[in-house]
Design a protein around this motif. Structure first.
Motif, PDB file in Angstrom:
ATOM      1  N   ALA A 280       4.115  34.448  27.007  1.00 18.89           N
ATOM      2  CA  ALA A 280       5.031  33.556  27.731  1.00 18.89           C
ATOM      3  C   ALA A 280       5.187  32.216  27.030  1.00 18.89           C
ATOM      4  O   ALA A 280       6.295  31.670  26.932  1.00 18.89           O
ATOM      5  N   MET A 281       4.086  31.657  26.518  1.00 16.65           N
ATOM      6  CA  MET A 281       4.155  30.346  25.877  1.00 16.65           C
ATOM      7  C   MET A 281       4.936  30.381  24.571  1.00 16.65           C
ATOM      8  O   MET A 281       5.619  29.415  24.222  1.00 16.65           O
ATOM      9  N   ARG A 282       4.844  31.475  23.859  1.00 17.20           N
ATOM     10  CA  ARG A 282       5.581  31.562  22.590  1.00 17.20           C
ATOM     11  C   ARG A 282       7.075  31.436  22.795  1.00 17.20           C
ATOM     12  O   ARG A 282       7.792  30.889  21.957  1.00 17.20           O
ATOM     13  N   THR A 283       7.557  31.959  23.914  1.00 16.43           N
ATOM     14  CA  THR A 283       8.996  31.901  24.170  1.00 16.43           C
ATOM     15  C   THR A 283       9.400  30.717  25.044  1.00 16.43           C
ATOM     16  O   THR A 283      10.469  30.139  24.851  1.00 16.43           O
ATOM     17  N   SER A 284       8.555  30.330  25.999  1.00 14.27           N
ATOM     18  CA  SER A 284       8.929  29.292  26.962  1.00 14.27           C
ATOM     19  C   SER A 284       8.524  27.885  26.545  1.00 14.27           C
ATOM     20  O   SER A 284       9.181  26.917  26.911  1.00 14.27           O
ATOM     21  N   VAL A 285       7.427  27.768  25.794  1.00 18.00           N
ATOM     22  CA  VAL A 285       6.994  26.452  25.297  1.00 18.00           C
ATOM     23  C   VAL A 285       6.725  26.593  23.797  1.00 18.00           C
ATOM     24  O   VAL A 285       5.574  26.538  23.336  1.00 18.00           O
ATOM     25  N   PRO A 286       7.768  26.791  22.996  1.00 16.78           N
ATOM     26  CA  PRO A 286       7.572  27.030  21.561  1.00 16.78           C
ATOM     27  C   PRO A 286       6.983  25.831  20.825  1.00 16.78           C
ATOM     28  O   PRO A 286       6.453  25.984  19.714  1.00 16.78           O
ATOM     29  N   GLU A 287       7.079  24.637  21.430  1.00 15.25           N
ATOM     30  CA  GLU A 287       6.517  23.446  20.778  1.00 15.25           C
ATOM     31  C   GLU A 287       4.989  23.440  20.795  1.00 15.25           C
ATOM     32  O   GLU A 287       4.350  22.735  20.020  1.00 15.25           O
ATOM     33  N   ALA A 288       4.385  24.206  21.711  1.00 20.01           N
ATOM     34  CA  ALA A 288       2.927  24.279  21.793  1.00 20.01           C
ATOM     35  C   ALA A 288       2.371  25.033  20.583  1.00 20.01           C
ATOM     36  O   ALA A 288       2.997  25.970  20.074  1.00 20.01           O
ATOM     37  N   ASN A 289       1.213  24.650  20.133  1.00 16.33           N
ATOM     38  CA  ASN A 289       0.600  25.216  18.934  1.00 16.33           C
ATOM     39  C   ASN A 289      -0.292  26.404  19.302  1.00 16.33           C
ATOM     40  O   ASN A 289      -1.353  26.209  19.905  1.00 16.33           O
ATOM     41  N   PRO A 290       0.097  27.639  18.916  1.00 17.80           N
ATOM     42  CA  PRO A 290      -0.717  28.807  19.262  1.00 17.80           C
ATOM     43  C   PRO A 290      -2.121  28.765  18.654  1.00 17.80           C
ATOM     44  O   PRO A 290      -3.032  29.417  19.154  1.00 17.80           O
ATOM     45  N   SER A 291      -2.289  28.012  17.545  1.00 17.67           N
ATOM     46  CA  SER A 291      -3.604  27.934  16.923  1.00 17.67           C
ATOM     47  C   SER A 291      -4.559  27.041  17.708  1.00 17.67           C
ATOM     48  O   SER A 291      -5.719  26.866  17.327  1.00 17.67           O
ATOM     49  N   LEU A 292      -4.083  26.496  18.835  1.00 18.38           N
ATOM     50  CA  LEU A 292      -4.961  25.785  19.759  1.00 18.38           C
ATOM     51  C   LEU A 292      -5.343  26.683  20.919  1.00 18.38           C
ATOM     52  O   LEU A 292      -6.520  26.994  21.126  1.00 18.38           O
ATOM     53  N   TYR A 293      -4.346  27.140  21.708  1.00 16.39           N
ATOM     54  CA  TYR A 293      -4.690  27.847  22.940  1.00 16.39           C
ATOM     55  C   TYR A 293      -5.213  29.256  22.718  1.00 16.39           C
ATOM     56  O   TYR A 293      -6.048  29.730  23.490  1.00 16.39           O
ATOM     57  N   LEU A 294      -4.785  29.956  21.667  1.00 14.16           N
ATOM     58  CA  LEU A 294      -5.294  31.308  21.435  1.00 14.16           C
ATOM     59  C   LEU A 294      -6.750  31.320  20.955  1.00 14.16           C
ATOM     60  O   LEU A 294      -7.577  32.065  21.495  1.00 14.16           O
ATOM     61  N   PRO A 295      -7.114  30.516  19.936  1.00 14.08           N
ATOM     62  CA  PRO A 295      -8.535  30.504  19.553  1.00 14.08           C
ATOM     63  C   PRO A 295      -9.452  29.997  20.652  1.00 14.08           C
ATOM     64  O   PRO A 295     -10.594  30.457  20.767  1.00 14.08           O
ATOM     65  N   MET A 296      -8.990  29.049  21.455  1.00 13.20           N
ATOM     66  CA  MET A 296      -9.833  28.556  22.544  1.00 13.20           C
ATOM     67  C   MET A 296     -10.200  29.682  23.510  1.00 13.20           C
ATOM     68  O   MET A 296     -11.362  29.844  23.880  1.00 13.20           O
ATOM     69  N   SER A 297      -9.207  30.464  23.906  1.00 10.86           N
ATOM     70  CA  SER A 297      -9.471  31.531  24.884  1.00 10.86           C
ATOM     71  C   SER A 297     -10.171  32.724  24.245  1.00 10.86           C
ATOM     72  O   SER A 297     -11.109  33.293  24.827  1.00 10.86           O
ATOM     73  N   LEU A 298      -9.739  33.096  23.023  1.00  8.61           N
ATOM     74  CA  LEU A 298     -10.254  34.315  22.397  1.00  8.61           C
ATOM     75  C   LEU A 298     -11.564  34.110  21.648  1.00  8.61           C
ATOM     76  O   LEU A 298     -12.449  34.965  21.693  1.00  8.61           O
ATOM     77  N   ALA A 299     -11.682  32.981  20.934  1.00 11.23           N
ATOM     78  CA  ALA A 299     -12.841  32.792  20.068  1.00 11.23           C
ATOM     79  C   ALA A 299     -13.949  31.963  20.708  1.00 11.23           C
ATOM     80  O   ALA A 299     -15.046  31.892  20.177  1.00 11.23           O
ATOM     81  N   VAL A 300     -13.656  31.312  21.854  1.00 10.83           N
ATOM     82  CA  VAL A 300     -14.684  30.513  22.521  1.00 10.83           C
ATOM     83  C   VAL A 300     -14.952  31.033  23.929  1.00 10.83           C
ATOM     84  O   VAL A 300     -16.050  31.514  24.235  1.00 10.83           O
ATOM     85  N   THR A 301     -13.946  30.958  24.805  1.00 10.58           N
ATOM     86  CA  THR A 301     -14.179  31.276  26.215  1.00 10.58           C
ATOM     87  C   THR A 301     -14.505  32.749  26.442  1.00 10.58           C
ATOM     88  O   THR A 301     -15.428  33.075  27.200  1.00 10.58           O
ATOM     89  N   PHE A 302     -13.759  33.646  25.810  1.00  9.95           N
ATOM     90  CA  PHE A 302     -14.017  35.076  26.016  1.00  9.95           C
ATOM     91  C   PHE A 302     -15.424  35.468  25.553  1.00  9.95           C
ATOM     92  O   PHE A 302     -16.188  36.069  26.324  1.00  9.95           O
ATOM     93  N   PRO A 303     -15.838  35.125  24.313  1.00  7.28           N
ATOM     94  CA  PRO A 303     -17.221  35.457  23.918  1.00  7.28           C
ATOM     95  C   PRO A 303     -18.263  34.763  24.783  1.00  7.28           C
ATOM     96  O   PRO A 303     -19.296  35.368  25.104  1.00  7.28           O
ATOM     97  N   PHE A 304     -18.009  33.503  25.163  1.00  3.00           N
ATOM     98  CA  PHE A 304     -18.970  32.795  26.011  1.00  3.00           C
ATOM     99  C   PHE A 304     -19.167  33.532  27.330  1.00  3.00           C
ATOM    100  O   PHE A 304     -20.304  33.738  27.780  1.00  3.00           O
ATOM    101  N   ASN A 305     -18.078  33.946  27.951  1.00  2.00           N
ATOM    102  CA  ASN A 305     -18.175  34.657  29.232  1.00  2.00           C
ATOM    103  C   ASN A 305     -18.844  36.015  29.078  1.00  2.00           C
ATOM    104  O   ASN A 305     -19.662  36.417  29.915  1.00  2.00           O
ATOM    105  N   VAL A 306     -18.495  36.738  28.013  1.00  2.00           N
ATOM    106  CA  VAL A 306     -19.049  38.082  27.816  1.00  2.00           C
ATOM    107  C   VAL A 306     -20.544  38.034  27.512  1.00  2.00           C
ATOM    108  O   VAL A 306     -21.326  38.837  28.038  1.00  2.00           O
ATOM    109  N   ILE A 307     -20.952  37.069  26.678  1.00  2.00           N
ATOM    110  CA  ILE A 307     -22.343  37.026  26.226  1.00  2.00           C
ATOM    111  C   ILE A 307     -23.248  36.270  27.204  1.00  2.00           C
ATOM    112  O   ILE A 307     -24.327  36.746  27.572  1.00  2.00           O
ATOM    113  N   ILE A 308     -22.813  35.093  27.629  1.00  2.00           N
ATOM    114  CA  ILE A 308     -23.650  34.217  28.456  1.00  2.00           C
ATOM    115  C   ILE A 308     -23.165  34.150  29.904  1.00  2.00           C
ATOM    116  O   ILE A 308     -23.961  34.215  30.841  1.00  2.00           O
TER     117      ILE A 308
END
Length: 321
Positions: A280-308
């Motif tokens: 949704a963000m890629r099409t609706s808020v194209p000015e937002a930087n995907p290299s911020l919100y995607l790594p935050m959710s995928l590389a930090v929050t998801f592993p944190f929740n799964v492991i700890i």
């Protein structure tokens, strides 16, 4: 937290496959998951969770606790993107703040199914109404995030279609399949579940293992993008799930949820979307930087929740609910 509980979670086969995916990327093994299979594993999990939840809804009696649980899900879906947006605006422009707020206001089906497997290992079940809660919480944050962005740009004269946004939010592939499977499970009841059980239940853990293997591959590839996020956003990606889980625990105590229900509700509150919001963000808020919100959710929050997070939230539920 009980170290034994943490160890049991880490030695759960699907979680180990998540680590295997990370290791494959770090060691440059060349292991890849075809895009079609990645989509299939995600679709299977949505079908299996939705169908089983629908069957459980058909068997269950609607109670006041169920009603208040759905109200709590709606409340968190509205609250989280609003309060996180204003925190993020302390450091970020409106576009990135809106996209990240939507990411953390929405939910992760991957985290939900991993937590489901954790409860299965403990031979516990949660109320099927929480599958409806999963569906309910995915879309509102997307709409609020885009609304925040549009309010900030209302004088810039940019063209925008609310119709397309609403269509993406409520009829996106994953949410459509989840809700559709839920309804079919409710309509067919026990006979439908008996017919689908060999596929929807017996294969679930194996499919989850492949799904988490793929998530490990994706998460590891996003690790290098964390340099763009910076320490503020990495800290945000860990602290906000803990805050949201704590708020969820408060709701659970007030409503009187059972420990498995409270645990799964906390998982919903603590997770962050990496599929629906990203599209949704890629099409609706194209000015937002995907290299911020995607790594935050995928590389930090998801592993944190799964492991700890998963063993931590269960520990908290057992001791403080």
């Amino acid at each position: 937290m009980d170290p034994k509980l943490l160890l049991e979670n880490l030695l759960n086969p699907p979680v180990l496959f998540f680590f295997l995916g990370i290791l494959a990327v770090l060691l440059k093994s060349g292991l890849e998951m075809p895009d079609t299979l990645s989509k299939f594993f995600g679709m299977y999990l949505m079908f299996a969770i939705g169908f089983k939840g629908g069957f459980e809804l058909a068997e269950a009696k609607f109670t006041s606790a169920n009603f208040f649980t759905l109200i709590a899900c709606s409340g968190m879906a509205l609250l989280v993107p609003i309060y996180t947006f204003f925190i993020l605006r302390l450091k970020l422009d409106v576009h990135n703040a809106a996209a990240i707020a939507a990411t953390y206001g929405s939910v992760s089906a991957g985290t939900f199914v991993t937590a489901h497997a954790f409860l299965n290992n403990l031979h516990l079940e949660f109320d099927g109404f929480l599958v409806a809660g999963l569906a309910l919480m995915e879309s509102p944050a997307i709409i609020i995030g885009v609304a925040m962005d549009r309010i900030a740009k209302r004088n810039m004269g940019s063209e925008f279609s609310w119709k397309e946004l609403l269509r993406e939010a409520f009829l996106g592939g994953s949410i459509f399949l989840l809700v559709g499977s839920l309804i079919i499970g409710m309509l067919t009841g026990e006979s439908g579940w008996n017919a689908e059980k060999p596929f929807a239940d017996a294969l679930f853990k194996g499919m989850l293992s492949f799904f988490l293997l793929d998530m490990g591959l994706v998460a590891a590839k996003k690790l290098k993008d964390l340099r763009t996020a910076g320490p503020f956003l990495v800290t945000f990606a860990v602290l906000v799930p803990l805050i949201n889980a704590s708020i969820g625990l408060g709701f659970a105590k007030v409503i009187g949820m059972t420990p498995p229900d409270a645990f799964m509700f906390m998982i919903l509150c603590a997770s962050a979307s990496y599929i629906a919001v990203g599209a949704a963000m890629r099409t609706s808020v194209p000015e937002a930087n995907p290299s911020l919100y995607l790594p935050m959710s995928l590389a930090v929050t998801f592993p944190f929740n799964v492991i700890i997070g998963i063993p931590l939230y269960w520990f908290v539920v057992q001791h403080y609910l």
